[in-house]
Motif scaffolding. Structure first.
Motif, PDB file in Angstrom:
ATOM      1  N   GLY A   1       1.095   9.217  -5.793  1.00  0.00           N
ATOM      2  CA  GLY A   1       1.493  10.591  -5.482  1.00  0.00           C
ATOM      3  C   GLY A   1       2.422  11.168  -6.530  1.00  0.00           C
ATOM      4  N   VAL A   2       3.362  10.361  -6.991  1.00  0.00           N
ATOM      5  CA  VAL A   2       4.289  10.806  -8.036  1.00  0.00           C
ATOM      6  C   VAL A   2       3.536  11.037  -9.342  1.00  0.00           C
ATOM      7  CG1 VAL A   2       6.215  10.004  -9.476  1.00  0.00           C
ATOM      8  CG2 VAL A   2       6.343   9.795  -7.000  1.00  0.00           C
ATOM      9  N   THR A   3       2.570  10.193  -9.650  1.00  0.00           N
ATOM     10  CA  THR A   3       1.760  10.375 -10.860  1.00  0.00           C
ATOM     11  C   THR A   3       0.986  11.689 -10.791  1.00  0.00           C
ATOM     12  OG1 THR A   3       1.534   7.990 -11.140  1.00  0.00           O
ATOM     13  CG2 THR A   3      -0.078   9.365 -12.272  1.00  0.00           C
ATOM     14  N   GLY A   4       0.341  11.931  -9.663  1.00  0.00           N
ATOM     15  CA  GLY A   4      -0.427  13.169  -9.509  1.00  0.00           C
ATOM     16  C   GLY A   4       0.449  14.401  -9.580  1.00  0.00           C
ATOM     17  N   THR A   5       1.592  14.357  -8.934  1.00  0.00           N
ATOM     18  CA  THR A   5       2.493  15.505  -8.945  1.00  0.00           C
ATOM     19  C   THR A   5       3.067  15.736 -10.337  1.00  0.00           C
ATOM     20  OG1 THR A   5       3.024  15.101  -6.631  1.00  0.00           O
ATOM     21  CG2 THR A   5       4.549  16.491  -7.865  1.00  0.00           C
ATOM     22  N   SER A   6       3.385  14.664 -11.040  1.00  0.00           N
ATOM     23  CA  SER A   6       3.909  14.793 -12.404  1.00  0.00           C
ATOM     24  C   SER A   6       2.868  15.383 -13.352  1.00  0.00           C
ATOM     25  CB  SER A   6       4.351  13.427 -12.931  1.00  0.00           C
ATOM     26  OG  SER A   6       5.383  12.896 -12.145  1.00  0.00           O
ATOM     27  N   ALA A   7       1.607  15.064 -13.131  1.00  0.00           N
ATOM     28  CA  ALA A   7       0.544  15.568 -13.994  1.00  0.00           C
ATOM     29  C   ALA A   7       0.172  17.019 -13.683  1.00  0.00           C
ATOM     30  CB  ALA A   7      -0.686  14.677 -13.878  1.00  0.00           C
TER      31      ALA A   7
ATOM     32  N   PHE B   1       0.830  -1.206   0.000  1.00  0.00           N
ATOM     33  CA  PHE B   1       0.000   0.000   0.000  1.00  0.00           C
ATOM     34  C   PHE B   1       0.863   1.254   0.000  1.00  0.00           C
ATOM     35  CE2 PHE B   1      -3.716  -2.551   1.475  1.00  0.00           C
ATOM     36  CZ  PHE B   1      -4.608  -2.120   0.508  1.00  0.00           C
ATOM     37  N   LEU B   2       1.975   1.228   0.732  1.00  0.00           N
ATOM     38  CA  LEU B   2       2.878   2.380   0.740  1.00  0.00           C
ATOM     39  C   LEU B   2       3.485   2.593  -0.650  1.00  0.00           C
ATOM     40  CD1 LEU B   2       4.248   4.633   2.325  1.00  0.00           C
ATOM     41  CD2 LEU B   2       5.996   2.966   3.016  1.00  0.00           C
ATOM     42  N   ALA B   3       3.854   1.512  -1.323  1.00  0.00           N
ATOM     43  CA  ALA B   3       4.385   1.631  -2.691  1.00  0.00           C
ATOM     44  C   ALA B   3       3.325   2.203  -3.635  1.00  0.00           C
ATOM     45  CB  ALA B   3       4.863   0.267  -3.188  1.00  0.00           C
ATOM     46  N   LEU B   4       2.083   1.749  -3.486  1.00  0.00           N
ATOM     47  CA  LEU B   4       0.993   2.295  -4.298  1.00  0.00           C
ATOM     48  C   LEU B   4       0.808   3.778  -4.023  1.00  0.00           C
ATOM     49  CD1 LEU B   4      -1.409   1.940  -6.253  1.00  0.00           C
ATOM     50  CD2 LEU B   4      -2.775   1.258  -4.260  1.00  0.00           C
ATOM     51  N   ALA B   5       0.891   4.179  -2.757  1.00  0.00           N
ATOM     52  CA  ALA B   5       0.766   5.595  -2.399  1.00  0.00           C
ATOM     53  C   ALA B   5       1.878   6.419  -3.039  1.00  0.00           C
ATOM     54  CB  ALA B   5       0.790   5.756  -0.879  1.00  0.00           C
ATOM     55  N   ILE B   6       3.087   5.889  -3.059  1.00  0.00           N
ATOM     56  CA  ILE B   6       4.204   6.602  -3.670  1.00  0.00           C
ATOM     57  C   ILE B   6       3.988   6.766  -5.166  1.00  0.00           C
ATOM     58  CG2 ILE B   6       6.674   6.431  -4.224  1.00  0.00           C
ATOM     59  CD1 ILE B   6       6.969   5.005  -1.444  1.00  0.00           C
TER      60      ILE B   6
ATOM     61  N   SER C   1      -5.313  10.543  -8.799  1.00  0.00           N
ATOM     62  CA  SER C   1      -4.027  10.052  -8.295  1.00  0.00           C
ATOM     63  C   SER C   1      -3.852  10.386  -6.820  1.00  0.00           C
ATOM     64  CB  SER C   1      -2.873  10.659  -9.096  1.00  0.00           C
ATOM     65  OG  SER C   1      -2.915  10.232 -10.427  1.00  0.00           O
ATOM     66  N   TYR C   2      -4.188  11.616  -6.444  1.00  0.00           N
ATOM     67  CA  TYR C   2      -4.053  11.994  -5.036  1.00  0.00           C
ATOM     68  C   TYR C   2      -5.053  11.250  -4.156  1.00  0.00           C
ATOM     69  CZ  TYR C   2      -0.646  15.662  -6.016  1.00  0.00           C
ATOM     70  OH  TYR C   2       0.488  16.353  -6.385  1.00  0.00           O
ATOM     71  N   LEU C   3      -6.236  10.986  -4.673  1.00  0.00           N
ATOM     72  CA  LEU C   3      -7.220  10.208  -3.920  1.00  0.00           C
ATOM     73  C   LEU C   3      -6.678   8.800  -3.645  1.00  0.00           C
ATOM     74  CD1 LEU C   3     -10.088   9.945  -2.704  1.00  0.00           C
ATOM     75  CD2 LEU C   3     -10.810   9.112  -4.957  1.00  0.00           C
ATOM     76  N   VAL C   4      -6.175   8.134  -4.689  1.00  0.00           N
ATOM     77  CA  VAL C   4      -5.589   6.804  -4.514  1.00  0.00           C
ATOM     78  C   VAL C   4      -4.397   6.870  -3.570  1.00  0.00           C
ATOM     79  CG1 VAL C   4      -4.330   4.954  -5.717  1.00  0.00           C
ATOM     80  CG2 VAL C   4      -6.406   5.913  -6.730  1.00  0.00           C
ATOM     81  N   CYS C   5      -3.576   7.911  -3.724  1.00  0.00           N
ATOM     82  CA  CYS C   5      -2.394   8.078  -2.882  1.00  0.00           C
ATOM     83  C   CYS C   5      -2.766   8.128  -1.411  1.00  0.00           C
ATOM     84  CB  CYS C   5      -1.651   9.346  -3.298  1.00  0.00           C
ATOM     85  SG  CYS C   5      -0.308   9.804  -2.201  1.00  0.00           S
TER      86      CYS C   5
ATOM     87  N   VAL D   1      -5.633   7.306   0.115  1.00  0.00           N
ATOM     88  CA  VAL D   1      -6.317   6.103   0.599  1.00  0.00           C
ATOM     89  C   VAL D   1      -5.289   5.003   0.858  1.00  0.00           C
ATOM     90  CG1 VAL D   1      -7.906   4.248  -0.060  1.00  0.00           C
ATOM     91  CG2 VAL D   1      -8.549   6.633  -0.438  1.00  0.00           C
ATOM     92  N   ALA D   2      -4.353   4.810  -0.065  1.00  0.00           N
ATOM     93  CA  ALA D   2      -3.325   3.788   0.122  1.00  0.00           C
ATOM     94  C   ALA D   2      -2.413   4.123   1.304  1.00  0.00           C
ATOM     95  CB  ALA D   2      -2.501   3.630  -1.161  1.00  0.00           C
ATOM     96  N   LEU D   3      -2.067   5.390   1.457  1.00  0.00           N
ATOM     97  CA  LEU D   3      -1.226   5.791   2.583  1.00  0.00           C
ATOM     98  C   LEU D   3      -1.948   5.556   3.904  1.00  0.00           C
ATOM     99  CD1 LEU D   3       1.491   6.989   3.428  1.00  0.00           C
ATOM    100  CD2 LEU D   3       0.465   9.258   3.203  1.00  0.00           C
ATOM    101  N   THR D   4      -3.235   5.821   3.933  1.00  0.00           N
ATOM    102  CA  THR D   4      -4.025   5.568   5.137  1.00  0.00           C
ATOM    103  C   THR D   4      -4.026   4.089   5.480  1.00  0.00           C
ATOM    104  OG1 THR D   4      -5.435   7.459   4.642  1.00  0.00           O
ATOM    105  CG2 THR D   4      -6.320   5.833   6.161  1.00  0.00           C
ATOM    106  N   ARG D   5      -4.145   3.237   4.478  1.00  0.00           N
ATOM    107  CA  ARG D   5      -4.105   1.791   4.719  1.00  0.00           C
ATOM    108  C   ARG D   5      -2.738   1.354   5.232  1.00  0.00           C
ATOM    109  NH1 ARG D   5      -7.951  -1.640   2.429  1.00  0.00           N
ATOM    110  NH2 ARG D   5      -6.882  -3.121   3.783  1.00  0.00           N
TER     111      ARG D   5
END
Length: 146
Positions: A50-56, A42-47, A75-79, A81-85
Motif C-alpha cells: 500500500g505504501v509503495t502504491g501510494t508513493s508511486a 500478510f498484514l506487513a506485506l499489505a502495508i 501494488s494496490y492489488l497485492v495490498c 489481496v494480502a490484507l484479505t488474507r
C-alpha cells in the motif's frame, strides 16, 4: 485397531488419554500461533504494498504516465489481496488500525525523505499520536483471532 475405553480401575488408560489430550492441545496452540504469525506477515506485506502504491501515485502525473500507473495498480492489488488474507485471522478493527496507522507514518516518512516534503511540529505530533494509538489498540485489544 482396537480402542481402550478407560475405566476407573485402568490407570494407564486414563493417563494415556490425558497425555493424548495435552499433546493435542499443544499441537492446536502451535497451529494457532503459526496462523497468527502468517496473518501478521500478510498484514506487513499489505502495508508495504500500500505504501509503495501510494508513493508511486505522484509519479503518474495525474495518471498520464503509464509505467508508474502499472506499479500503482499492481501494488494496490497485492495490498488488498494480502490484507484479505490477514483478515482471515486478525480482527478487522485491529488489522485496519495497524494497516492505516503504519501506512500513514511510512508515507509521511517517504514524503519527507524522498520527496523533500517538510513536516511541521503539528504533523509530527499527529503522526506520533496515530502510532501511539495503533500500539495501544494492538496491546490492549480484547478482540480474538478468528
Amino acid at each position: 485397531m482396537f480402542a481402550v475405553e478407560p475405566r476407573p480401575h485402568e490407570a494407564f488408560a486414563d493417563l494415556a488419554a490425558t497425555a493424548g489430550a495435552r499433546i493435542e492441545e499443544e499441537l492446536h496452540a502451535r497451529r494457532l500461533l503459526r496462523r497468527r504469525w502468517t496473518a501478521y506477515l500478510f498484514l506487513a506485506l499489505a502495508i508495504v504494498a500500500g505504501v509503495t502504491g501510494t508513493s508511486a501515485l505522484s509519479a503518474t502525473h495525474g495518471f498520464t504516465r503509464w509505467q508508474p500507473l502499472v506499479l500503482v495498480g499492481l501494488s494496490y492489488l497485492v495490498c488488498f489481496v494480502a490484507l484479505t488474507r490477514a483478515l482471515q485471522v486478525i480482527p478487522v478493527s485491529i488489522a485496519y488500525a495497524v494497516w492505516s496507522g503504519l501506512g500513514i507514518a511510512l508515507i509521511a516518512l517517504i514524503g519527507w525523505v524522498v520527496f523533500d516534503q517538510a513536516l511541521g511540529a503539528g504533523e509530527l505530533a499527529g503522526i506520533g499520536l496515530i502510532l501511539v494509538g495503533t500500539v495501544v489498540i494492538q496491546l490492549f485489544s480484547r478482540s480474538t483471532t478468528h
